[in-house]
Write a protein that holds these residues in place. Structure first.
Motif, PDB file in Angstrom:
ATOM      1  N   TYR A  37       0.842  -1.195   0.000  1.00 24.72           N
ATOM      2  CA  TYR A  37       0.000   0.000   0.000  1.00 24.72           C
ATOM      3  C   TYR A  37       0.876   1.244   0.000  1.00 24.72           C
ATOM      4  O   TYR A  37       1.982   1.252   0.553  1.00 24.72           O
ATOM      5  CB  TYR A  37      -0.919   0.012   1.222  1.00 24.72           C
ATOM      6  CG  TYR A  37      -1.897  -1.139   1.230  1.00 24.72           C
ATOM      7  CD1 TYR A  37      -3.158  -1.009   0.648  1.00 24.72           C
ATOM      8  CD2 TYR A  37      -1.537  -2.372   1.771  1.00 24.72           C
ATOM      9  CE1 TYR A  37      -4.043  -2.072   0.620  1.00 24.72           C
ATOM     10  CE2 TYR A  37      -2.418  -3.442   1.752  1.00 24.72           C
ATOM     11  CZ  TYR A  37      -3.674  -3.293   1.176  1.00 24.72           C
ATOM     12  OH  TYR A  37      -4.530  -4.353   1.148  1.00 24.72           O
ATOM     13  N   SER A  38       0.360   2.293  -0.611  1.00 27.01           N
ATOM     14  CA  SER A  38       1.063   3.570  -0.623  1.00 27.01           C
ATOM     15  C   SER A  38       0.961   4.244   0.744  1.00 27.01           C
ATOM     16  O   SER A  38       0.267   3.757   1.651  1.00 27.01           O
ATOM     17  CB  SER A  38       0.445   4.483  -1.684  1.00 27.01           C
ATOM     18  OG  SER A  38      -0.872   4.870  -1.291  1.00 27.01           O
ATOM     19  N   VAL A  39       1.616   5.371   0.897  1.00 26.44           N
ATOM     20  CA  VAL A  39       1.534   6.149   2.136  1.00 26.44           C
ATOM     21  C   VAL A  39       0.082   6.407   2.516  1.00 26.44           C
ATOM     22  O   VAL A  39      -0.301   6.292   3.683  1.00 26.44           O
ATOM     23  CB  VAL A  39       2.300   7.482   1.985  1.00 26.44           C
ATOM     24  CG1 VAL A  39       2.015   8.405   3.173  1.00 26.44           C
ATOM     25  CG2 VAL A  39       3.800   7.234   1.850  1.00 26.44           C
ATOM     26  N   GLN A  40      -0.741   6.716   1.527  1.00 36.70           N
ATOM     27  CA  GLN A  40      -2.138   7.061   1.793  1.00 36.70           C
ATOM     28  C   GLN A  40      -3.084   5.878   1.635  1.00 36.70           C
ATOM     29  O   GLN A  40      -4.301   6.057   1.601  1.00 36.70           O
ATOM     30  CB  GLN A  40      -2.561   8.217   0.895  1.00 36.70           C
ATOM     31  CG  GLN A  40      -1.770   9.486   1.186  1.00 36.70           C
ATOM     32  CD  GLN A  40      -2.538  10.739   0.871  1.00 36.70           C
ATOM     33  OE1 GLN A  40      -3.391  10.755  -0.018  1.00 36.70           O
ATOM     34  NE2 GLN A  40      -2.249  11.806   1.593  1.00 36.70           N
ATOM     35  N   ARG A  42      -3.392   3.561  -0.847  1.00 34.45           N
ATOM     36  CA  ARG A  42      -3.785   3.035  -2.156  1.00 34.45           C
ATOM     37  C   ARG A  42      -3.090   1.698  -2.402  1.00 34.45           C
ATOM     38  O   ARG A  42      -1.919   1.529  -2.077  1.00 34.45           O
ATOM     39  CB  ARG A  42      -3.452   4.039  -3.261  1.00 34.45           C
ATOM     40  CG  ARG A  42      -4.298   5.303  -3.200  1.00 34.45           C
ATOM     41  CD  ARG A  42      -3.907   6.315  -4.279  1.00 34.45           C
ATOM     42  NE  ARG A  42      -4.847   7.430  -4.304  1.00 34.45           N
ATOM     43  CZ  ARG A  42      -4.752   8.514  -3.533  1.00 34.45           C
ATOM     44  NH1 ARG A  42      -3.731   8.628  -2.673  1.00 34.45           N
ATOM     45  NH2 ARG A  42      -5.648   9.486  -3.598  1.00 34.45           N
ATOM     46  N   ASP A 108      -0.012   7.604  -5.123  1.00 32.97           N
ATOM     47  CA  ASP A 108      -0.289   8.905  -4.489  1.00 32.97           C
ATOM     48  C   ASP A 108       0.312  10.038  -5.315  1.00 32.97           C
ATOM     49  O   ASP A 108      -0.339  11.057  -5.577  1.00 32.97           O
ATOM     50  CB  ASP A 108       0.299   8.959  -3.080  1.00 32.97           C
ATOM     51  CG  ASP A 108      -0.298   7.945  -2.129  1.00 32.97           C
ATOM     52  OD1 ASP A 108      -1.359   7.359  -2.456  1.00 32.97           O
ATOM     53  OD2 ASP A 108       0.288   7.734  -1.053  1.00 32.97           O
ATOM     54  N   PHE A 120      -5.768  16.522  -1.539  1.00 35.37           N
ATOM     55  CA  PHE A 120      -5.023  16.058  -0.375  1.00 35.37           C
ATOM     56  C   PHE A 120      -5.200  16.987   0.823  1.00 35.37           C
ATOM     57  O   PHE A 120      -5.136  18.210   0.684  1.00 35.37           O
ATOM     58  CB  PHE A 120      -3.534  15.944  -0.726  1.00 35.37           C
ATOM     59  CG  PHE A 120      -3.254  14.959  -1.816  1.00 35.37           C
ATOM     60  CD1 PHE A 120      -3.018  13.631  -1.531  1.00 35.37           C
ATOM     61  CD2 PHE A 120      -3.259  15.355  -3.147  1.00 35.37           C
ATOM     62  CE1 PHE A 120      -2.783  12.711  -2.534  1.00 35.37           C
ATOM     63  CE2 PHE A 120      -3.016  14.450  -4.166  1.00 35.37           C
ATOM     64  CZ  PHE A 120      -2.778  13.116  -3.858  1.00 35.37           C
ATOM     65  N   GLU A 121      -5.407  16.383   1.996  1.00 31.03           N
ATOM     66  CA  GLU A 121      -5.575  17.159   3.218  1.00 31.03           C
ATOM     67  C   GLU A 121      -4.333  17.973   3.541  1.00 31.03           C
ATOM     68  O   GLU A 121      -4.438  19.080   4.079  1.00 31.03           O
ATOM     69  CB  GLU A 121      -5.907  16.223   4.387  1.00 31.03           C
ATOM     70  CG  GLU A 121      -7.270  15.558   4.279  1.00 31.03           C
ATOM     71  CD  GLU A 121      -7.580  14.690   5.481  1.00 31.03           C
ATOM     72  OE1 GLU A 121      -6.739  14.646   6.414  1.00 31.03           O
ATOM     73  OE2 GLU A 121      -8.657  14.058   5.489  1.00 31.03           O
ATOM     74  N   GLU A 122      -3.154  17.427   3.234  1.00 34.54           N
ATOM     75  CA  GLU A 122      -1.909  18.108   3.552  1.00 34.54           C
ATOM     76  C   GLU A 122      -1.477  19.054   2.438  1.00 34.54           C
ATOM     77  O   GLU A 122      -0.298  19.192   2.118  1.00 34.54           O
ATOM     78  CB  GLU A 122      -0.801  17.098   3.847  1.00 34.54           C
ATOM     79  CG  GLU A 122      -0.520  16.084   2.756  1.00 34.54           C
ATOM     80  CD  GLU A 122      -1.418  14.869   2.817  1.00 34.54           C
ATOM     81  OE1 GLU A 122      -2.610  14.988   2.449  1.00 34.54           O
ATOM     82  OE2 GLU A 122      -0.939  13.791   3.210  1.00 34.54           O
ATOM     83  N   ILE A 143       4.106  11.024  -1.948  1.00 31.88           N
ATOM     84  CA  ILE A 143       3.360  12.100  -1.304  1.00 31.88           C
ATOM     85  C   ILE A 143       4.120  12.696  -0.118  1.00 31.88           C
ATOM     86  O   ILE A 143       3.798  13.789   0.356  1.00 31.88           O
ATOM     87  CB  ILE A 143       1.952  11.610  -0.886  1.00 31.88           C
ATOM     88  CG1 ILE A 143       0.950  12.768  -0.852  1.00 31.88           C
ATOM     89  CG2 ILE A 143       2.008  10.853   0.431  1.00 31.88           C
ATOM     90  CD1 ILE A 143       0.671  13.370  -2.199  1.00 31.88           C
ATOM     91  N   ARG A 144       5.171  12.010   0.341  1.00 28.53           N
ATOM     92  CA  ARG A 144       6.005  12.551   1.419  1.00 28.53           C
ATOM     93  C   ARG A 144       7.247  13.258   0.893  1.00 28.53           C
ATOM     94  O   ARG A 144       8.128  13.618   1.675  1.00 28.53           O
ATOM     95  CB  ARG A 144       6.413  11.428   2.379  1.00 28.53           C
ATOM     96  CG  ARG A 144       5.251  10.886   3.182  1.00 28.53           C
ATOM     97  CD  ARG A 144       5.668  10.188   4.465  1.00 28.53           C
ATOM     98  NE  ARG A 144       6.350   8.922   4.264  1.00 28.53           N
ATOM     99  CZ  ARG A 144       6.057   7.812   4.966  1.00 28.53           C
ATOM    100  NH1 ARG A 144       5.078   7.838   5.873  1.00 28.53           N
ATOM    101  NH2 ARG A 144       6.726   6.707   4.752  1.00 28.53           N
TER     102      ARG A 144
END
Length: 300
Positions: A37-40, A42, A108, A120-122, A143-144
């Protein structure tokens, strides 16, 4: 039956999920797996074609802006499935060899490039990492803000990391395999012991195929690199005596001791996604790559 995959579009993660389900329903020879899974959160989708014990793997979209490689691989999946059902020689080949596809390593990041920061929330943090810009066309990282293709444990410590912080590109992260996407692909490769790997990137019409190779290993890999160069028309790149390291291909070559190829599709277009106008040419150049590597498994 009509085609399921339409590669001549902005090929999104949601389309990958949908097409993967439709393809596995239509073709009994194709199986889907989730390798991580990805950071978020997916899914990192892998598709397996064939039943052979010998295995190769093709992956794409390590870098977010290079999402056209996902479309190319999904086009390849469907084309090969059709050939499996209709061409006896392909069916026989894929009873001896399995082809694994990981079409989108960085879902992501791809979503950020294609659909924008408002998804994205961030968003404020992402804009800050992007040097204050809300235009993410040039984003390569996850995404990071970590470049996934600088994450693998081969000479990672020696990478000249002038970025040293999360960024659109080139930041190698706090340690090797710190990012779940890279760790998932690494674990997947360790589990399956692939005979060959092709990693799709863009752009430049180049093939990177050696990382500090010498002797018999150099000669062995060069033979396959020459074949890929001939069918694609892409030039082979010599990275010089001191390449940077950290890439999946670099790690696979040196640790797994098997040939791997980084294939850069399309004429060089700079730090942006490859325009869809190039797709027909890209497909013609690359459609046989998976089959060539699968056949190579029979002779080693």
């Amino acid at each position: 039956m009509g085609d399921i995959v339409n590669p001549k579009q902005v090929y999104r993660y949601k389309q990958l999920v949908k097409d993967s389900e439709l393809l596995t329903r239509r073709y009994e020879c194709l199986k889907k797996a989730v390798i991580g899974y990805s950071v978020q959160g997916r899914e990192l989708i892998a598709l397996k074609l064939g039943s052979g014990k010998r295995k190769i793997m093709l992956n794409g979209a390590h870098h977010a802006r290079e999402w056209l490689t996902t479309a190319l691989l999904m086009n390849m999946v469907e084309d090969y499935c059709e050939r499996y059902e209709n061409e006896k020689n392909v069916k026989i080949l894929l009873q001896d060899v399995s082809i694994w596809f990981v079409p989108m390593v960085n879902p992501d990041g791809v979503t950020l490039v294609q659909d924008g920061v408002e998804q994205f929330e961030e968003s404020d943090l992402l804009i800050q990492m992007n040097n204050g810009s809300e235009v993410f066309d040039g984003w390569k990282a996850n995404i990071r803000g970590v470049d996934l293709n600088r994450q693998y444990p081969i000479d990672w410590e020696n990478i000249d990391d002038q970025i040293q912080k999360p960024a659109p590109a080139m930041f190698k992260g706090p340690k090797p395999l710190s990012e779940p996407e890279a760790k998932s692909l690494y674990d997947f490769a360790l589990k399956h012991k692939f005979s060959f790997v092709a990693c799709y990137h863009s752009s430049g019409e180049e093939i990177f195929w050696q990382y500090k190779l010498s002797g018999k290993e150099y000669v062995y890999a060069k033979g396959f690199a020459d074949q890929l160069s001939t069918i694609t028309g892409y030039r082979l790149v010599d990275p010089g005596p001191d390449p940077s390291g950290g890439g999946f291909t670099d790690w696979f070559i040196m640790v797994q001791k098997r040939p791997a190829f980084t294939i850069e599709i399309a004429p060089y277009v700079g730090p942006v996604p490859v325009p869809l106008k190039h797709y027909n040419k890209i497909w013609t150049e690359n459609k046989e790559v998976g089959m060539i590597l699968a056949r190579a498994c029979l002779y080693n």
